[in-house]
Design a protein around this motif. Structure first.
Motif, PDB file in Angstrom:
ATOM      1  N   VAL A  12      87.005 -46.649  28.529  1.00 12.61           N
ATOM      2  CA  VAL A  12      86.424 -45.357  28.171  1.00 12.61           C
ATOM      3  C   VAL A  12      85.034 -45.305  28.806  1.00 12.61           C
ATOM      4  CG1 VAL A  12      85.682 -43.875  26.276  1.00 12.61           C
ATOM      5  CG2 VAL A  12      87.705 -45.334  26.002  1.00 12.61           C
ATOM      6  N   ILE A  13      84.843 -44.366  29.720  1.00 12.37           N
ATOM      7  CA  ILE A  13      83.603 -44.297  30.502  1.00 12.37           C
ATOM      8  C   ILE A  13      82.369 -44.293  29.613  1.00 12.37           C
ATOM      9  CG2 ILE A  13      82.240 -42.787  32.017  1.00 12.37           C
ATOM     10  CD1 ILE A  13      84.819 -42.137  33.489  1.00 12.37           C
ATOM     11  N   PHE A  14      82.375 -43.495  28.559  1.00 10.10           N
ATOM     12  CA  PHE A  14      81.193 -43.395  27.699  1.00 10.10           C
ATOM     13  C   PHE A  14      80.888 -44.720  27.012  1.00 10.10           C
ATOM     14  CE2 PHE A  14      83.072 -39.116  27.913  1.00 10.10           C
ATOM     15  CZ  PHE A  14      82.033 -38.482  28.586  1.00 10.10           C
ATOM     16  N   GLU A  15      81.911 -45.433  26.597  1.00 10.77           N
ATOM     17  CA  GLU A  15      81.722 -46.729  25.947  1.00 10.77           C
ATOM     18  C   GLU A  15      81.174 -47.745  26.946  1.00 10.77           C
ATOM     19  OE1 GLU A  15      84.267 -49.706  23.061  1.00 10.77           O
ATOM     20  OE2 GLU A  15      85.347 -48.706  24.700  1.00 10.77           O
ATOM     21  N   VAL A  16      81.767 -47.785  28.128  1.00  9.23           N
ATOM     22  CA  VAL A  16      81.308 -48.713  29.168  1.00  9.23           C
ATOM     23  C   VAL A  16      79.861 -48.406  29.532  1.00  9.23           C
ATOM     24  CG1 VAL A  16      81.633 -49.489  31.550  1.00  9.23           C
ATOM     25  CG2 VAL A  16      83.622 -49.114  30.068  1.00  9.23           C
ATOM     26  N   ARG A  17      79.543 -47.122  29.725  1.00  9.72           N
ATOM     27  CA  ARG A  17      78.181 -46.746  30.093  1.00  9.72           C
ATOM     28  C   ARG A  17      77.185 -47.176  29.013  1.00  9.72           C
ATOM     29  NH1 ARG A  17      78.904 -41.818  32.283  1.00  9.72           N
ATOM     30  NH2 ARG A  17      78.836 -42.696  34.364  1.00  9.72           N
ATOM     31  N   ASP A  18      77.538 -46.970  27.748  1.00  7.58           N
ATOM     32  CA  ASP A  18      76.656 -47.343  26.642  1.00  7.58           C
ATOM     33  C   ASP A  18      76.385 -48.852  26.641  1.00  7.58           C
ATOM     34  OD1 ASP A  18      75.174 -46.876  24.168  1.00  7.58           O
ATOM     35  OD2 ASP A  18      76.865 -47.885  23.182  1.00  7.58           O
ATOM     36  N   TYR A  19      77.431 -49.658  26.721  1.00  6.63           N
ATOM     37  CA  TYR A  19      77.237 -51.115  26.700  1.00  6.63           C
ATOM     38  C   TYR A  19      76.579 -51.619  27.984  1.00  6.63           C
ATOM     39  CZ  TYR A  19      79.640 -51.590  22.286  1.00  6.63           C
ATOM     40  OH  TYR A  19      79.979 -51.507  20.964  1.00  6.63           O
ATOM     41  N   ALA A  20      76.872 -50.993  29.119  1.00  8.81           N
ATOM     42  CA  ALA A  20      76.234 -51.397  30.373  1.00  8.81           C
ATOM     43  C   ALA A  20      74.733 -51.129  30.316  1.00  8.81           C
ATOM     44  CB  ALA A  20      76.866 -50.665  31.554  1.00  8.81           C
ATOM     45  N   LYS A  21      74.342 -49.970  29.789  1.00 11.44           N
ATOM     46  CA  LYS A  21      72.912 -49.669  29.645  1.00 11.44           C
ATOM     47  C   LYS A  21      72.235 -50.668  28.724  1.00 11.44           C
ATOM     48  CE  LYS A  21      72.862 -44.698  30.551  1.00 11.44           C
ATOM     49  NZ  LYS A  21      72.595 -43.368  29.986  1.00 11.44           N
ATOM     50  N   ARG A  22      72.886 -50.961  27.623  1.00 13.67           N
ATOM     51  CA  ARG A  22      72.323 -51.932  26.675  1.00 13.67           C
ATOM     52  C   ARG A  22      72.186 -53.304  27.324  1.00 13.67           C
ATOM     53  NH1 ARG A  22      75.086 -50.877  20.769  1.00 13.67           N
ATOM     54  NH2 ARG A  22      74.843 -48.618  20.769  1.00 13.67           N
ATOM     55  N   ALA A  23      73.220 -53.726  28.034  1.00 11.63           N
ATOM     56  CA  ALA A  23      73.190 -55.043  28.678  1.00 11.63           C
ATOM     57  C   ALA A  23      72.074 -55.117  29.718  1.00 11.63           C
ATOM     58  CB  ALA A  23      74.543 -55.339  29.322  1.00 11.63           C
ATOM     59  N   LEU A  24      71.938 -54.075  30.535  1.00 12.18           N
ATOM     60  CA  LEU A  24      70.862 -54.061  31.530  1.00 12.18           C
ATOM     61  C   LEU A  24      69.500 -54.159  30.853  1.00 12.18           C
ATOM     62  CD1 LEU A  24      72.237 -51.355  33.987  1.00 12.18           C
ATOM     63  CD2 LEU A  24      71.920 -53.785  34.500  1.00 12.18           C
ATOM     64  N   ARG A  25      69.301 -53.369  29.800  1.00 11.43           N
ATOM     65  CA  ARG A  25      68.018 -53.412  29.075  1.00 11.43           C
ATOM     66  C   ARG A  25      67.760 -54.798  28.491  1.00 11.43           C
ATOM     67  NH1 ARG A  25      69.745 -48.605  26.361  1.00 11.43           N
ATOM     68  NH2 ARG A  25      69.323 -46.886  27.751  1.00 11.43           N
ATOM     69  N   GLU A  26      68.791 -55.396  27.896  1.00 12.86           N
ATOM     70  CA  GLU A  26      68.635 -56.728  27.302  1.00 12.86           C
ATOM     71  C   GLU A  26      68.288 -57.778  28.351  1.00 12.86           C
ATOM     72  OE1 GLU A  26      71.827 -55.867  23.672  1.00 12.86           O
ATOM     73  OE2 GLU A  26      72.408 -57.183  25.334  1.00 12.86           O
ATOM     74  N   LEU A  27      68.705 -57.549  29.582  1.00 15.43           N
ATOM     75  CA  LEU A  27      68.384 -58.460  30.686  1.00 15.43           C
ATOM     76  C   LEU A  27      67.062 -58.096  31.368  1.00 15.43           C
ATOM     77  CD1 LEU A  27      71.956 -58.793  32.219  1.00 15.43           C
ATOM     78  CD2 LEU A  27      70.676 -60.577  31.008  1.00 15.43           C
ATOM     79  N   GLY A  28      66.412 -57.043  30.882  1.00 17.18           N
ATOM     80  CA  GLY A  28      65.130 -56.638  31.454  1.00 17.18           C
ATOM     81  C   GLY A  28      65.247 -55.883  32.758  1.00 17.18           C
ATOM     82  N   ILE A  29      66.399 -55.282  33.009  1.00 19.67           N
ATOM     83  CA  ILE A  29      66.628 -54.520  34.244  1.00 19.67           C
ATOM     84  C   ILE A  29      66.461 -53.040  33.930  1.00 19.67           C
ATOM     85  CG2 ILE A  29      68.303 -53.944  36.041  1.00 19.67           C
ATOM     86  CD1 ILE A  29      69.603 -56.710  35.489  1.00 19.67           C
ATOM     87  N   SER A  30      65.550 -52.390  34.661  1.00 27.32           N
ATOM     88  CA  SER A  30      65.314 -50.966  34.416  1.00 27.32           C
ATOM     89  C   SER A  30      66.478 -50.133  34.950  1.00 27.32           C
ATOM     90  CB  SER A  30      64.000 -50.512  35.043  1.00 27.32           C
ATOM     91  OG  SER A  30      64.065 -50.616  36.439  1.00 27.32           O
ATOM     92  N   ILE A  31      66.642 -48.961  34.351  1.00 28.14           N
ATOM     93  CA  ILE A  31      67.757 -48.084  34.709  1.00 28.14           C
ATOM     94  C   ILE A  31      67.209 -46.735  35.169  1.00 28.14           C
ATOM     95  CG2 ILE A  31      69.934 -47.076  33.941  1.00 28.14           C
ATOM     96  CD1 ILE A  31      69.774 -49.122  31.572  1.00 28.14           C
ATOM     97  N   PRO A  32      67.000 -46.579  36.470  1.00 27.01           N
ATOM     98  CA  PRO A  32      66.559 -45.273  36.964  1.00 27.01           C
ATOM     99  C   PRO A  32      67.722 -44.284  36.965  1.00 27.01           C
ATOM    100  CG  PRO A  32      66.926 -46.766  38.794  1.00 27.01           C
ATOM    101  CD  PRO A  32      67.154 -47.566  37.530  1.00 27.01           C
ATOM    102  N   ASN A  33      67.398 -43.034  37.144  1.00 21.24           N
ATOM    103  CA  ASN A  33      68.412 -41.981  37.190  1.00 21.24           C
ATOM    104  C   ASN A  33      68.431 -41.325  38.555  1.00 21.24           C
ATOM    105  OD1 ASN A  33      69.379 -42.038  34.436  1.00 21.24           O
ATOM    106  ND2 ASN A  33      67.359 -41.265  33.868  1.00 21.24           N
ATOM    107  N   GLY A  34      69.519 -40.629  38.842  1.00 18.03           N
ATOM    108  CA  GLY A  34      69.623 -39.817  40.052  1.00 18.03           C
ATOM    109  C   GLY A  34      69.460 -40.611  41.335  1.00 18.03           C
ATOM    110  N   PRO A  35      68.691 -40.066  42.272  1.00 18.97           N
ATOM    111  CA  PRO A  35      68.535 -40.715  43.574  1.00 18.97           C
ATOM    112  C   PRO A  35      68.014 -42.150  43.494  1.00 18.97           C
ATOM    113  CG  PRO A  35      67.708 -38.479  43.675  1.00 18.97           C
ATOM    114  CD  PRO A  35      68.031 -38.753  42.240  1.00 18.97           C
ATOM    115  N   ALA A  36      67.172 -42.437  42.522  1.00 15.49           N
ATOM    116  CA  ALA A  36      66.653 -43.809  42.387  1.00 15.49           C
ATOM    117  C   ALA A  36      67.771 -44.779  42.009  1.00 15.49           C
ATOM    118  CB  ALA A  36      65.523 -43.849  41.360  1.00 15.49           C
ATOM    119  N   ALA A  37      68.733 -44.322  41.221  1.00 22.26           N
ATOM    120  CA  ALA A  37      69.876 -45.170  40.865  1.00 22.26           C
ATOM    121  C   ALA A  37      70.773 -45.391  42.086  1.00 22.26           C
ATOM    122  CB  ALA A  37      70.669 -44.535  39.727  1.00 22.26           C
TER     123      ALA A  37
END
Length: 164
Positions: free
Chosen positions: A50-75
């Motif tokens: 489920v895309i929304f579930e994967v996106r939610d946990y992926a964002k959390r995992a990145l944050r927990e690893l200290g990786i910033s999550i830019p949006n749009g062109p920066a991503a």
């Protein structure tokens, strides 16, 4: 990691990407010794994803690893960074990575910071079959690989300097 975080960042910061790449990234990260609660959950997700579930946990995992999550062109650029790095580390991947960068550039309405890779892809392809190309001034069969490697190196330096 085989699936570098740029692909996950792109998935989290844009409507692009594949949720399966995020799960694969999480599994690889765990095997390499990274460990966070969300990374474990993400690695354990199974099809159908489920895309929304994967996106939610992926964002959390990145944050927990200290990786910033830019949006749009920066991503998009974060993912491009991984592709450019691949070219430098593994030059035999040059053609496939240039193709991916070119396709990404086109899909993103010719995003300015990766546009040179669009031009270099077509110059590279033309020179595989012809003796001339019209995309990159001064490029010919004898120097196209070196031009691409130099561009990758300078692009990475500029990208990393902006991140500091």
């Amino acid at each position: 990691m085989k699936v570098l975080p740029g692909k996950v960042i792109m998935f989290c910061g844009t409507p692009r990407g594949d949720p399966a790449d995020c799960v694969e990234w999480a599994m690889e990260a765990l095997t390499e010794g990274y460990d966070t609660p969300s990374l474990r959950i993400l690695a354990g997700l199974a099809s159908p994803l489920v895309i929304f579930e994967v996106r939610d946990y992926a964002k959390r995992a990145l944050r927990e690893l200290g990786i910033s999550i830019p949006n749009g062109p920066a991503a998009i650029s974060a993912y491009a960074r991984d592709l450019v790095s691949d070219i430098l580390v593994q030059p035999p991947l040059m053609q496939s990575r240039l193709r991916e960068l070119c396709d990404l550039c086109i899909a993103e309405d010719y995003q300015n910071d990766i546009y040179d890779f669009y031009l270099l892809r077509w110059a590279y392809d033309d020179l595989k079959n012809e003796t001339v190309q019209w995309y990159w001034d001064g490029a010919d069969r004898s120097n196209i690989d070196q031009i691409i490697l130099q561009k990758c190196s300078s692009w990475l330096e500029e990208y990393d300097a902006k991140k500091i």
